[in-house]
Motif scaffolding. Structure first.
Motif, PDB file in Angstrom:
ATOM      1  N   GLU A 207      87.800   6.471  51.014  1.00  0.00           N
ATOM      2  CA  GLU A 207      87.574   7.260  50.007  1.00  0.00           C
ATOM      3  C   GLU A 207      88.650   7.148  48.849  1.00  0.00           C
ATOM      4  N   THR A 208      88.264   6.522  47.737  1.00  0.00           N
ATOM      5  CA  THR A 208      89.371   6.421  46.667  1.00  0.00           C
ATOM      6  C   THR A 208      88.538   6.854  44.878  1.00  0.00           C
TER       7      THR A 208
ATOM      8  N   GLU B  21      83.017   8.538  33.928  1.00  0.00           N
ATOM      9  CA  GLU B  21      83.236   9.554  34.778  1.00  0.00           C
ATOM     10  C   GLU B  21      83.973   9.429  36.069  1.00  0.00           C
ATOM     11  N   VAL B  22      85.060   9.799  36.311  1.00  0.00           N
ATOM     12  CA  VAL B  22      85.787   9.719  37.609  1.00  0.00           C
ATOM     13  C   VAL B  22      85.335  10.481  38.654  1.00  0.00           C
ATOM     14  N   LYS B  23      85.192   9.837  39.975  1.00  0.00           N
ATOM     15  CA  LYS B  23      84.656  10.765  41.072  1.00  0.00           C
ATOM     16  C   LYS B  23      85.298   9.818  42.276  1.00  0.00           C
ATOM     17  N   VAL B  24      85.125  10.560  43.306  1.00  0.00           N
ATOM     18  CA  VAL B  24      85.293  10.052  44.746  1.00  0.00           C
ATOM     19  C   VAL B  24      84.345   9.277  45.408  1.00  0.00           C
ATOM     20  N   GLY B  25      84.528   7.936  45.659  1.00  0.00           N
ATOM     21  CA  GLY B  25      83.545   7.071  46.493  1.00  0.00           C
ATOM     22  C   GLY B  25      84.057   6.436  47.386  1.00  0.00           C
ATOM     23  N   LYS B  26      83.270   5.759  48.473  1.00  0.00           N
ATOM     24  CA  LYS B  26      83.676   5.392  49.432  1.00  0.00           C
ATOM     25  C   LYS B  26      83.787   3.712  49.133  1.00  0.00           C
ATOM     26  N   VAL B  27      84.992   3.024  49.292  1.00  0.00           N
ATOM     27  CA  VAL B  27      85.217   1.655  49.089  1.00  0.00           C
ATOM     28  C   VAL B  27      85.526   0.797  50.045  1.00  0.00           C
ATOM     29  N   LEU B  28      84.994  -0.398  50.143  1.00  0.00           N
ATOM     30  CA  LEU B  28      85.424  -1.665  51.150  1.00  0.00           C
ATOM     31  C   LEU B  28      86.012  -2.552  50.457  1.00  0.00           C
TER      32      LEU B  28
END
Length: 333
Positions: A224-225, A232-239
């Protein structure tokens, strides 16, 4: 000791700048570049969920491996390696990865290889992965890599050193037997380590100087980053993938576009459900297959013969002209 190898074809029409690079950087560790590929997991998660509803189970490992195989097929100049300062094209796409026989610190691990043509779907890639993993997990699972390593390491250290030097010399002079190349986990198109499987982060792993590994991918666990979407800045799941590659046979633009393709495929895995036509994709900056070489040699011989015949005709015509001129002079006298 020529240019012919069991695992690749020598590229004899590459541009001069690329051809000289292995002479400037003779070792793979001289030529390693690092890059990071960050991918939103939204597309992968959506794809896995949709396929699960249809009765098909795919994992992150399946999606990443299928995307890498597809990328190497669509960007065939990636599928090259340098041996003894010469550049070769792999005969197929070969992936190597390590398998832990039991998920414990003190358990043994092994390395496996999987061969692909490049037009496989994600379903075909997944089946091949499942088969090779199933065959190499468990306490009693042993393969040719394990047997060879065990036999070699039973010898004294000085003998191991001599044998490895001999194998390296044979490989550099294209004399290493095809059976040993097939056994060796270091002879491949790319090596991938699934750090995610042990809850580890991505890493940059060096490319081995022994063998033909020209790209090493370290796949980390997703995180989660903060991400930016539509300003807009939001929290997302990144590989994240840590990629280390040999720069001697591809330029920066080709590599950057290849990394973009990996990212595109991972964000849209649906594209991996259908096979591709390999004939649509060709290498840049030189490629010479065995059949092309034979045709080229035959054409060169034919061209030489035609030039020789033309020269003979020109010589005969010149002789006849000189003879005619001599006759005219005599008649005038």
């Amino acid at each position: 000791m020529g240019k012919k190898r069991p695992d690749g074809v020598y590229i004899d029409n590459i541009n001069p700048y690329t051809k000289i690079m292995p002479h400037i950087m003779p070792h793979r560790y001289d030529a390693m570049n690092w890059c990071k590929v960050e991918v939103s997991c939204d597309g992968i998660d959506r794809f896995i969920a949709e396929q699960h509803k249809l009765g098909k189970r795919y994992s992150y490992y399946n999606v990443v491996m299928a995307a890498l195989v597809r990328t190497f097929a669509m960007r065939p100049s990636l599928n090259r390696f340098v041996m003894n300062r010469k550049i070769y094209q792999h005969n197929d796409i070969t992936a190597s990865f390590a398998v832990k026989k039991i998920l414990k610190d003190n358990s043994e691990d092994t390395t496996v290889k999987v061969h692909f043509k490049g037009d496989e779907t994600i379903d075909e890639v997944s089946k091949q992965m499942e088969e090779v993993i199933a065959a190499n997990t468990g306490v009693k699972a042993y393969n040719s890599v394990d047997d060879t390593a065990k036999m070699l390491t039973n010898a004294p250290h000085f003998m191991i050193k001599l044998v490895v030097k001999l194998l390296n010399w044979l490989d550099h002079h294209n004399m290493l037997p095809a059976s040993l190349i097939e056994t060796s986990p270091f002879h491949n198109s790319f090596f991938i380590t699934f750090m995610k499987s042990i809850h580890g982060d991505y890493l940059y792993h060096h490319c081995y100087d022994f063998g033909t590994t020209s790209m090493f991918i370290g796949m980390g666990r997703e995180k989660e980053t903060p991400v930016v979407e539509n300003g807009e800045v939001k929290v997302g799941k990144v590989l994240t993938l840590g990629v280390v590659c040999d720069e001697r046979f591809c330029d920066g633009l080709y590599y950057v576009n290849s990394m973009r393709l990996i990212k595109k495929l991972l964000m849209n895995p649906e594209q991996l459900l259908e096979p591709i036509d390999l004939a649509q994709y060709s290498s840049v900056n030189g490629i010479a297959k065995e059949g092309d070489k034979k045709r080229k040699l035959k054409k060169n011989k034919k061209d030489k013969k035609n030039k020789k015949d033309a020269k003979n005709v020109a010589t005969d015509a010149e002789t006849e002209t000189q003879a005619a001129a001599t006759t005219v002079i005599k008649d005038e006298e």
